[in-house]
Design a protein around this motif. Structure first.
Motif, PDB file in Angstrom:
ATOM      1  N   PRO A  47      -2.228  56.593  94.973  1.00  0.00           N
ATOM      2  CA  PRO A  47      -1.889  55.696  93.859  1.00  0.00           C
ATOM      3  C   PRO A  47      -1.324  54.380  94.393  1.00  0.00           C
ATOM      4  N   ILE A  48      -1.284  53.387  93.539  1.00  0.00           N
ATOM      5  CA  ILE A  48      -0.668  52.129  93.955  1.00  0.00           C
ATOM      6  C   ILE A  48       0.825  52.361  94.152  1.00  0.00           C
ATOM      7  N   GLY A  49       1.453  51.503  94.920  1.00  0.00           N
ATOM      8  CA  GLY A  49       2.877  51.642  95.184  1.00  0.00           C
ATOM      9  C   GLY A  49       3.541  50.293  95.338  1.00  0.00           C
ATOM     10  N   ARG A  50       4.838  50.312  95.433  1.00  0.00           N
ATOM     11  CA  ARG A  50       5.627  49.088  95.556  1.00  0.00           C
ATOM     12  C   ARG A  50       5.125  48.225  96.717  1.00  0.00           C
ATOM     13  N   GLY A  51       4.931  46.942  96.420  1.00  0.00           N
ATOM     14  CA  GLY A  51       4.483  45.996  97.431  1.00  0.00           C
ATOM     15  C   GLY A  51       2.979  45.838  97.529  1.00  0.00           C
ATOM     16  N   ASP A  52       2.217  46.720  96.874  1.00  0.00           N
ATOM     17  CA  ASP A  52       0.763  46.607  96.910  1.00  0.00           C
ATOM     18  C   ASP A  52       0.306  45.388  96.115  1.00  0.00           C
ATOM     19  N   ARG A  53      -0.676  44.694  96.657  1.00  0.00           N
ATOM     20  CA  ARG A  53      -1.288  43.570  95.942  1.00  0.00           C
ATOM     21  C   ARG A  53      -2.410  44.116  95.076  1.00  0.00           C
ATOM     22  N   VAL A  54      -2.497  43.606  93.847  1.00  0.00           N
ATOM     23  CA  VAL A  54      -3.516  44.065  92.905  1.00  0.00           C
ATOM     24  C   VAL A  54      -4.107  42.877  92.152  1.00  0.00           C
ATOM     25  N   ARG A  55      -5.308  43.092  91.630  1.00  0.00           N
ATOM     26  CA  ARG A  55      -5.900  42.130  90.690  1.00  0.00           C
ATOM     27  C   ARG A  55      -6.138  42.884  89.394  1.00  0.00           C
ATOM     28  N   PHE A  56      -6.040  42.183  88.276  1.00  0.00           N
ATOM     29  CA  PHE A  56      -6.068  42.858  86.983  1.00  0.00           C
ATOM     30  C   PHE A  56      -6.368  41.866  85.876  1.00  0.00           C
ATOM     31  N   THR A  57      -6.618  42.403  84.700  1.00  0.00           N
ATOM     32  CA  THR A  57      -6.802  41.601  83.501  1.00  0.00           C
ATOM     33  C   THR A  57      -5.537  41.732  82.663  1.00  0.00           C
ATOM     34  N   LEU A  58      -5.068  40.612  82.115  1.00  0.00           N
ATOM     35  CA  LEU A  58      -3.890  40.634  81.236  1.00  0.00           C
ATOM     36  C   LEU A  58      -4.324  40.853  79.800  1.00  0.00           C
ATOM     37  N   GLU A  59      -3.580  41.681  79.104  1.00  0.00           N
ATOM     38  CA  GLU A  59      -3.882  41.979  77.713  1.00  0.00           C
ATOM     39  C   GLU A  59      -2.586  41.998  76.917  1.00  0.00           C
ATOM     40  N   PRO A  60      -2.556  41.342  75.746  1.00  0.00           N
ATOM     41  CA  PRO A  60      -1.347  41.408  74.922  1.00  0.00           C
ATOM     42  C   PRO A  60      -1.111  42.827  74.428  1.00  0.00           C
ATOM     43  N   HIS A  61       0.157  43.174  74.309  1.00  0.00           N
ATOM     44  CA  HIS A  61       0.540  44.512  73.856  1.00  0.00           C
ATOM     45  C   HIS A  61       1.745  44.341  72.941  1.00  0.00           C
ATOM     46  N   ALA A  62       2.035  45.299  72.122  1.00  0.00           N
ATOM     47  CA  ALA A  62       3.148  45.207  71.171  1.00  0.00           C
ATOM     48  C   ALA A  62       4.480  44.889  71.847  1.00  0.00           C
ATOM     49  N   GLN A  63       4.661  45.331  73.090  1.00  0.00           N
ATOM     50  CA  GLN A  63       5.935  45.116  73.785  1.00  0.00           C
ATOM     51  C   GLN A  63       5.813  44.094  74.910  1.00  0.00           C
ATOM     52  N   GLY A  64       4.824  43.213  74.861  1.00  0.00           N
ATOM     53  CA  GLY A  64       4.634  42.200  75.886  1.00  0.00           C
ATOM     54  C   GLY A  64       3.221  42.264  76.440  1.00  0.00           C
ATOM     55  N   LEU A  65       3.082  41.943  77.708  1.00  0.00           N
ATOM     56  CA  LEU A  65       1.772  41.985  78.344  1.00  0.00           C
ATOM     57  C   LEU A  65       1.571  43.305  79.073  1.00  0.00           C
ATOM     58  N   ARG A  66       0.314  43.717  79.177  1.00  0.00           N
ATOM     59  CA  ARG A  66       0.005  44.887  79.996  1.00  0.00           C
ATOM     60  C   ARG A  66      -1.212  44.568  80.862  1.00  0.00           C
ATOM     61  N   ALA A  67      -1.306  45.267  81.975  1.00  0.00           N
ATOM     62  CA  ALA A  67      -2.406  45.075  82.901  1.00  0.00           C
ATOM     63  C   ALA A  67      -3.489  46.110  82.613  1.00  0.00           C
ATOM     64  N   THR A  68      -4.729  45.650  82.572  1.00  0.00           N
ATOM     65  CA  THR A  68      -5.864  46.555  82.430  1.00  0.00           C
ATOM     66  C   THR A  68      -6.833  46.284  83.576  1.00  0.00           C
ATOM     67  N   ASP A  69      -7.742  47.187  83.813  1.00  0.00           N
ATOM     68  CA  ASP A  69      -8.748  47.030  84.869  1.00  0.00           C
ATOM     69  C   ASP A  69      -8.095  46.633  86.194  1.00  0.00           C
ATOM     70  N   VAL A  70      -7.127  47.431  86.641  1.00  0.00           N
ATOM     71  CA  VAL A  70      -6.321  47.133  87.825  1.00  0.00           C
ATOM     72  C   VAL A  70      -7.028  47.636  89.096  1.00  0.00           C
ATOM     73  N   HIS A  71      -7.148  46.742  90.077  1.00  0.00           N
ATOM     74  CA  HIS A  71      -7.808  47.055  91.344  1.00  0.00           C
ATOM     75  C   HIS A  71      -6.881  46.682  92.504  1.00  0.00           C
ATOM     76  N   PRO A  72      -6.612  47.603  93.427  1.00  0.00           N
ATOM     77  CA  PRO A  72      -5.855  47.245  94.633  1.00  0.00           C
ATOM     78  C   PRO A  72      -6.640  46.220  95.450  1.00  0.00           C
ATOM     79  N   VAL A  73      -5.926  45.304  96.081  1.00  0.00           N
ATOM     80  CA  VAL A  73      -6.527  44.292  96.941  1.00  0.00           C
ATOM     81  C   VAL A  73      -6.115  44.577  98.374  1.00  0.00           C
ATOM     82  N   CYS A  74      -7.087  44.706  99.252  1.00  0.00           N
ATOM     83  CA  CYS A  74      -6.798  44.996 100.660  1.00  0.00           C
ATOM     84  C   CYS A  74      -6.283  43.766 101.389  1.00  0.00           C
TER      85      CYS A  74
END
Length: 74
Positions: A47-74
């Motif tokens: 799984p992803i962990g602290r310090g990992d770089r990722v790319r993702f899509t931002l999506e509005p959510h009831a409690q703020g923003l959430r990340a969707t389609d998250v991919h780790p970046v090597c």
């Protein structure tokens, strides 16, 4: 797609947060972005962990923003 760094992720609970700090073009006011494990796409079994770089899509959510389609970046 946006880029960020995982600031916290709990694999047992299945969620965490991503920060876009240090990346260009920030319109979300500095809040961390929620990520659920169901949105992570990876070829690795680790799984992803602290310090990992990722790319993702931002999506509005009831409690703020959430990340969707998250991919780790090597």
């Amino acid at each position: 797609m946006a880029h960020g760094i995982v600031t916290w992720f709990d694999a047992e609970r299945g969620f965490g947060f991503i920060s876009r700090a240090g990346f260009v073009s920030r319109d979300d006011g500095g809040a961390e972005i929620f990520v659920h494990q169901s949105q992570i796409t990876s070829d690795s079994l680790r799984p992803i962990g602290r310090g990992d770089r990722v790319r993702f899509t931002l999506e509005p959510h009831a409690q703020g923003l959430r990340a969707t389609d998250v991919h780790p970046v090597c």
